[in-house]
Design a protein around this motif. Structure first.
Motif, PDB file in Angstrom:
ATOM      1  N   VAL A 220      75.139  63.686 -84.706  1.00  0.00           N
ATOM      2  CA  VAL A 220      75.314  63.807 -86.157  1.00  0.00           C
ATOM      3  C   VAL A 220      76.609  63.109 -86.585  1.00  0.00           C
ATOM      4  CG1 VAL A 220      75.569  65.443 -88.078  1.00  0.00           C
ATOM      5  CG2 VAL A 220      74.056  65.990 -86.157  1.00  0.00           C
ATOM      6  N   SER A 305      80.499  72.278 -89.455  1.00  0.00           N
ATOM      7  CA  SER A 305      79.149  72.750 -89.743  1.00  0.00           C
ATOM      8  C   SER A 305      79.179  74.255 -90.000  1.00  0.00           C
ATOM      9  CB  SER A 305      78.212  72.428 -88.576  1.00  0.00           C
ATOM     10  OG  SER A 305      78.733  72.949 -87.362  1.00  0.00           O
ATOM     11  N   ASP A 325      73.313  67.935 -90.901  1.00  0.00           N
ATOM     12  CA  ASP A 325      73.228  67.083 -92.089  1.00  0.00           C
ATOM     13  C   ASP A 325      74.319  66.020 -92.039  1.00  0.00           C
ATOM     14  OD1 ASP A 325      73.119  65.957 -94.624  1.00  0.00           O
ATOM     15  OD2 ASP A 325      72.645  67.849 -95.615  1.00  0.00           O
ATOM     16  N   GLU A 327      74.559  63.220 -93.639  1.00  0.00           N
ATOM     17  CA  GLU A 327      74.940  62.725 -94.963  1.00  0.00           C
ATOM     18  C   GLU A 327      75.979  63.644 -95.598  1.00  0.00           C
ATOM     19  OE1 GLU A 327      72.897  61.599 -99.296  1.00  0.00           O
ATOM     20  OE2 GLU A 327      71.636  62.147 -97.573  1.00  0.00           O
ATOM     21  N   ALA A 328      75.776  64.960 -95.465  1.00  0.00           N
ATOM     22  CA  ALA A 328      76.737  65.909 -96.029  1.00  0.00           C
ATOM     23  C   ALA A 328      78.077  65.820 -95.318  1.00  0.00           C
ATOM     24  CB  ALA A 328      76.180  67.328 -95.942  1.00  0.00           C
TER      25      ALA A 328
END
Length: 381
Positions: A220, A305, A325, A327-328
């Motif tokens: 990620v 996270s 996520d 993108e987040a």
């Protein structure tokens, strides 16, 4: 603070405890070392049963404890060795799932039951048949333990669901790392020197720390790093840690031209954080994260996270993003790099949040109060 007894149930000799540690990670091993030092200072006799390599790394004898080599294996010979050490103990305290299972075997079947305290630092994850075996071990350990101390509320709830008769929150303090000596001619020189050594001159430095394993969420992190290539200047992401995914992660970094450097295991994490603009924690699972605690203590804004015990640990003192996520995660970093005021706000919140965590002394006192409760003679009615 209320004083806690360090005497045996008969009040004649020091309380005799056995700390059982298997192939524990750095967090549980450091906790046992800290706990041993605090207990010995309070007059408790401590024996640490752990592999010899753990003694070499964490120096339990240097904390005043006796060390007995017990292999990580749960074979009959190892369990018999552990049973012999526990025979004269007033109480046995095991750390981690596998060590707790061995301790349960060692104290089980005795006419006079020795209290067994289990500290559950984090869940062990696996797939397939191994996952089923771990669930069986969890149930066996939770039912065998007299008291389970969970490092997070999530672990306490799971212990109760799994069959623990007495599960309590027992946060583990972060032992202070030794501070490196200041530069004699310029105390502020260390930070720019570290940044220069990492190649982060004139660009933001983002630091992540942890073993290179799937649950750390570095895939990620690499996905998010694609976005950061568009920034000017491009941030440098430094990952301190070693593990089985190194070759795979390095291949992605090179193939995709990502601004990420794997620097291997380091013993200067405090310095790395002090040099960082942001700390990153993209894990898929975490209990009481050491990195999160060190980042907040060091006044380094944290992006993490929202899994496991992280929200409970950091409160509103970090930027949290949904598990997995990318993108987040990328957006949170871009936003913080563009908003120094928000970074300063997180630094101040981090200091306040860290002040709510238990100290090593408070952790030892809490554990000793549990020992005292379990070893005091039952009053006659």
């Amino acid at each position: 603070m209320t004083p806690v007894s360090s005497h045996s149930p008969h009040g004649q000799s020091p309380l005799r405890t056995v700390q059982v540690l298997g192939g524990g990670n750095a967090g549980s091993s450091t906790h046992v070392r800290s706990l041993a030092a605090g207990l010995v200072a309070r007059g408790v006799k401590v024996t640490v049963c752990a592999p010899a390599d753990a003694e070499r790394t964490y120096d339990f004898t240097g904390a005043g404890a006796e060390h007995v080599h017990v292999p990580r294996s749960s074979d009959p010979v190892s369990v018999a060795a552990l049973r012999a050490v526990c025979a004269d103990a007033d109480l046995v305290h095991a750390h981690g799932l596998h060590a707790s299972f061995r301790a349960a075997l060692a104290v089980g079947g005795r006419r006079v039951r020795t209290p067994l305290v289990v500290t559950w630092h984090d869940r062990v994850h696996a797939e397939g048949a191994r996952a089923q075996l771990l669930r069986v071990l969890e149930r066996r350990v939770m039912k065998a333990a007299t008291v389970v101390l969970g490092a997070t509320s999530e672990l306490v709830d799971r212990a109760r669901r799994t069959g623990a008769r007495d599960a309590r929150l027992g946060p583990v303090a972060l032992p202070a790392r030794p501070c490196p000596p200041a530069e004699p001619d310029d105390p502020d020189r260390r930070r720019p020197k570290i940044r220069a050594g990492l190649g982060a001159i004139g660009r933001p430095l983002l630091v992540a720390v942890g073993s290179l394993e799937w649950h750390r969420g570095y895939d990620v992190l690499l996905d998010a790093a694609r976005v950061w290539r568009r920034l000017d200047p491009v941030p440098l992401v430094v990952v301190a840690g070693e593990g089985p995914l190194r070759a795979e992660l390095q291949r992605r970094i090179e193939d995709e031209g990502l601004p990420v450097v794997l620097i291997g295991s380091r013993d200067d994490v405090t310095d790395l954080l002090a040099a960082a603009d942001l700390a990153l924690l993209p894990s898929r699972r975490e209990a009481r994260s050491v990195l999160a605690q060190e980042a907040l203590h060091a006044r380094v804004p944290l992006v993490a996270s929202d899994v496991g015990g992280i929200p409970e640990l950091v409160g509103d003192a970090a930027e949290l993003f949904p598990d997995g996520d990318a993108e987040a995660l990328a957006d949170a970093v871009v936003r913080l790099l563009a908003e120094p005021g928000r970074c300063e706000e997180l630094k101040d919140r981090g200091v306040r949040q860290a002040a709510t965590w238990p100290t090593e002394d408070e952790t030892v006192a809490q554990v000793l109060s549990v020992y005292d409760e379990l070893t005091q003679p039952t009053p006659l009615l």
